[in-house]
Scaffold this motif. Structure first.
Motif, PDB file in Angstrom:
ATOM      1  N   ARG A 158      23.444   9.662   8.435  1.00  0.00           N
ATOM      2  CA  ARG A 158      23.365   9.008   7.119  1.00  0.00           C
ATOM      3  C   ARG A 158      21.995   9.216   6.488  1.00  0.00           C
ATOM      4  O   ARG A 158      21.880   9.492   5.289  1.00  0.00           O
ATOM      5  CB  ARG A 158      23.675   7.518   7.291  1.00  0.00           C
ATOM      6  CG  ARG A 158      23.719   6.753   5.998  1.00  0.00           C
ATOM      7  CD  ARG A 158      24.137   5.336   6.227  1.00  0.00           C
ATOM      8  NE  ARG A 158      23.271   4.692   7.207  1.00  0.00           N
ATOM      9  CZ  ARG A 158      23.507   3.509   7.743  1.00  0.00           C
ATOM     10  NH1 ARG A 158      24.592   2.850   7.433  1.00  0.00           N
ATOM     11  NH2 ARG A 158      22.664   2.989   8.591  1.00  0.00           N
TER      12      ARG A 158
ATOM     13  N   SER B  13      21.211  11.439   3.029  1.00  0.00           N
ATOM     14  CA  SER B  13      20.454  10.874   1.919  1.00  0.00           C
ATOM     15  C   SER B  13      19.247  11.754   1.580  1.00  0.00           C
ATOM     16  O   SER B  13      18.973  12.030   0.404  1.00  0.00           O
ATOM     17  CB  SER B  13      19.999   9.454   2.263  1.00  0.00           C
ATOM     18  OG  SER B  13      19.292   8.883   1.203  1.00  0.00           O
TER      19      SER B  13
ATOM     20  N   ASP C 196      23.469   6.847  -4.250  1.00  0.00           N
ATOM     21  CA  ASP C 196      22.589   6.501  -3.130  1.00  0.00           C
ATOM     22  C   ASP C 196      21.251   5.967  -3.629  1.00  0.00           C
ATOM     23  O   ASP C 196      20.739   4.968  -3.135  1.00  0.00           O
ATOM     24  CB  ASP C 196      22.373   7.732  -2.252  1.00  0.00           C
ATOM     25  CG  ASP C 196      21.628   7.418  -0.971  1.00  0.00           C
ATOM     26  OD1 ASP C 196      21.875   6.351  -0.376  1.00  0.00           O
ATOM     27  OD2 ASP C 196      20.810   8.250  -0.551  1.00  0.00           O
TER      28      ASP C 196
ATOM     29  N   PRO D  38      27.647   1.955   0.171  1.00  0.00           N
ATOM     30  CA  PRO D  38      27.470   3.105   1.075  1.00  0.00           C
ATOM     31  C   PRO D  38      28.068   4.378   0.480  1.00  0.00           C
ATOM     32  O   PRO D  38      28.990   4.318  -0.337  1.00  0.00           O
ATOM     33  CB  PRO D  38      28.233   2.686   2.332  1.00  0.00           C
ATOM     34  CG  PRO D  38      29.190   1.641   1.889  1.00  0.00           C
ATOM     35  CD  PRO D  38      28.566   0.957   0.707  1.00  0.00           C
TER      36      PRO D  38
ATOM     37  N   THR E 122      28.547   7.017   2.822  1.00  0.00           N
ATOM     38  CA  THR E 122      29.147   7.591   4.021  1.00  0.00           C
ATOM     39  C   THR E 122      29.769   6.452   4.810  1.00  0.00           C
ATOM     40  O   THR E 122      29.446   5.286   4.585  1.00  0.00           O
ATOM     41  CB  THR E 122      28.098   8.274   4.927  1.00  0.00           C
ATOM     42  OG1 THR E 122      27.080   7.329   5.255  1.00  0.00           O
ATOM     43  CG2 THR E 122      27.472   9.485   4.254  1.00  0.00           C
TER      44      THR E 122
ATOM     45  N   ALA F  94      31.113  10.948  11.328  1.00  0.00           N
ATOM     46  CA  ALA F  94      30.655  10.461  10.024  1.00  0.00           C
ATOM     47  C   ALA F  94      31.449  11.201   8.960  1.00  0.00           C
ATOM     48  O   ALA F  94      31.821  12.361   9.143  1.00  0.00           O
ATOM     49  CB  ALA F  94      29.164  10.734   9.858  1.00  0.00           C
TER      50      ALA F  94
END
Length: 157
Positions: free
Chosen positions: A33, A37, A87, A93, A95, A140
């Motif tokens: 994650r 990002s 983001d 979120p 993800t 993920a």
């Protein structure tokens, strides 16, 4: 094109490449994650630096105009742009973790006499049709993002 903008975008490209590698080698969801990002930020930064650098000449402006159009029409680039915005400016979120699991079954009648799961192993004593054990690892995944009231689906091709 302004030379400083090209150099600045090159630094961001290096960061994007490193982030992509960090996603590939992530050992945890948090690592993935974080790397995703970082990748989105670097990709957005590349675009912004080149946009500023293109203002110095007509030829550069025309080139950047084509790139801007591509970013507005290509499904993958659209998603990356809006995922970065979601983001950076949102709290939802971008993800999620599919936890995976273990599936145990058979094509017909199976009697399980003993089943032991532990220490990375599955042992079974059965009779009847063969036992089928399917292990799905945790993964993920990118999810739809909401940017300024519109929802953008992850690109799948």
């Amino acid at each position: 094109m302004d030379k400083a903008a090209v150099e600045a975008s090159s630094v961001s490209l290096t960061k994007a490449i490193a982030s992509a590698e960090a996603m590939r080698t992530a050992k945890s969801f948090v690592e993935f994650r974080t790397a995703w990002s970082d990748y989105l930020l670097a990709a957005g930064r590349i675009f912004s630096k080149l946009e500023q650098g293109a203002k110095v000449s007509g030829k550069s402006k025309a080139w950047f105009g084509r790139k801007k159009h591509e970013r507005q029409t290509d499904p993958l680039l659209i998603y990356i742009h809006h995922a970065r915005n979601a983001d950076e400016h949102g709290i939802e979120p971008i993800t999620e973790l599919d936890t995976g699991g273990i599936g145990i079954g058979s094509a017909g009648a199976t009697h399980i006499k003993r089943l032991a799961i532990g220490a990375g192993r599955i042992e079974a004593e059965t009779s009847g049709d063969p036992l089928v054990i399917r292990i799905t690892p945790a993964t993920a995944r990118l999810i739809p993002v909401n940017d300024r009231g519109a929802v953008y689906e992850p690109h799948t091709e």
